[in-house]
Design a protein around this motif. Structure first.
Motif, short mmCIF file in Angstrom:
data_model
loop_
_atom_site.label_atom_id
_atom_site.label_comp_id
_atom_site.label_asym_id
_atom_site.label_seq_id
_atom_site.Cartn_x
_atom_site.Cartn_y
_atom_site.Cartn_z
N ARG A 22 0.66 -1.15 -0.10
CA ARG A 22 -0.03 0.02 0.19
C ARG A 22 0.82 1.26 -0.16
O ARG A 22 0.52 2.20 -0.48
CB ARG A 22 -0.84 -0.24 1.29
N THR A 23 1.95 1.13 0.75
CA THR A 23 2.86 2.50 0.89
C THR A 23 3.85 2.49 -0.47
O THR A 23 3.84 3.61 -0.84
CB THR A 23 3.95 2.50 1.80
N MET A 24 3.79 1.06 -1.20
CA MET A 24 4.54 1.50 -2.43
C MET A 24 3.65 1.65 -3.43
O MET A 24 4.15 2.36 -4.68
CB MET A 24 5.11 -0.07 -2.91
N MET A 25 2.33 2.02 -3.32
CA MET A 25 1.49 2.50 -4.38
C MET A 25 1.31 3.98 -4.20
O MET A 25 0.20 4.61 -4.54
CB MET A 25 -0.04 1.83 -4.18
N GLY A 26 2.24 4.57 -3.71
CA GLY A 26 2.10 6.19 -3.67
C GLY A 26 2.64 6.79 -4.96
O GLY A 26 3.45 6.22 -5.82
N ALA A 27 2.36 8.07 -4.97
CA ALA A 27 2.98 9.12 -6.17
C ALA A 27 3.26 10.22 -5.77
O ALA A 27 2.82 10.73 -4.61
CB ALA A 27 1.77 9.09 -7.17
N HIS A 28 4.18 10.90 -6.27
CA HIS A 28 4.64 12.22 -5.78
C HIS A 28 3.55 13.20 -6.05
O HIS A 28 2.72 12.96 -7.06
CB HIS A 28 5.94 12.69 -6.87
N LEU A 29 3.43 14.17 -5.06
CA LEU A 29 2.58 15.53 -5.41
C LEU A 29 3.00 16.43 -6.29
O LEU A 29 4.08 16.65 -6.36
CB LEU A 29 2.40 15.95 -3.98
N SER A 30 2.11 17.35 -6.63
CA SER A 30 2.30 18.39 -7.60
C SER A 30 3.18 19.52 -6.51
O SER A 30 2.85 19.26 -5.33
CB SER A 30 1.35 18.97 -8.40
N LYS A 31 3.53 20.27 -7.17
CA LYS A 31 4.42 21.50 -6.33
C LYS A 31 3.41 22.05 -5.35
O LYS A 31 3.79 22.32 -4.47
CB LYS A 31 5.15 22.35 -7.18
N GLU A 32 2.35 22.39 -5.85
CA GLU A 32 1.18 23.03 -5.07
C GLU A 32 0.83 22.27 -3.85
O GLU A 32 0.73 22.84 -2.65
CB GLU A 32 0.09 23.59 -5.70
#
Length: 129
Positions: A22-32
């Motif tokens: 589940r933690t590996m299913m993460g994505a980066h956030l946009s700058k805002e």
């Protein structure tokens, strides 16, 4: 993961328990979102809006309709391809190739903005250097 060997990285993924996946299913956030939430990445959820940053669909955006931790895929609304038998199937994207642009707003802990952590060392007087 302490290795660069792709076969060992795949093995870590296949042998990971459900919570780790589940933690590996993460994505980066946009700058805002990154400045607002004071974190770099969050796990993906159904309802989040994402932008594709790598691959054939680079630059396009969509909303998540399904998250499959077992196959390490995320499916977006409107991204389908035709199978040989004529049926439509969703295109699966890896979470690392996506960037979160807006968060689904039902979970207060996930969507509440956090204050950024102060950087620098504190001295005995309590001042930052």
């Amino acid at each position: 993961m302490n290795t660069h060997n792709p076969s060992k990285q795949r093995l870590v993924w296949y042998e990971a328990d459900q919570r780790t996946r589940r933690t590996m299913m993460g994505a980066h956030l946009s700058k805002e979102l990154r400045t607002k939430h004071a974190t770099r990445a969050l796990p993906l959820r159904v309802g989040d809006s994402v932008k594709i940053v790598r691959g054939d669909y680079k630059g396009k955006s969509g909303q998540i309709t399904q998250v499959d931790p077992k196959r390490n895929k995320v499916f977006l609304q409107g991204f389908t391809h035709k199978k040989n038998d004529g049926k439509e199937a969703y295109v699966g994207f890896r979470p690392s190739n996506l960037e979160l642009t807006t968060l689904e707003g039902k979970d207060k802990r996930r969507t509440s903005a956090k204050t950024p952590k102060a950087k620098g060392k504190e001295t005995k007087e309590g001042k930052k250097e």
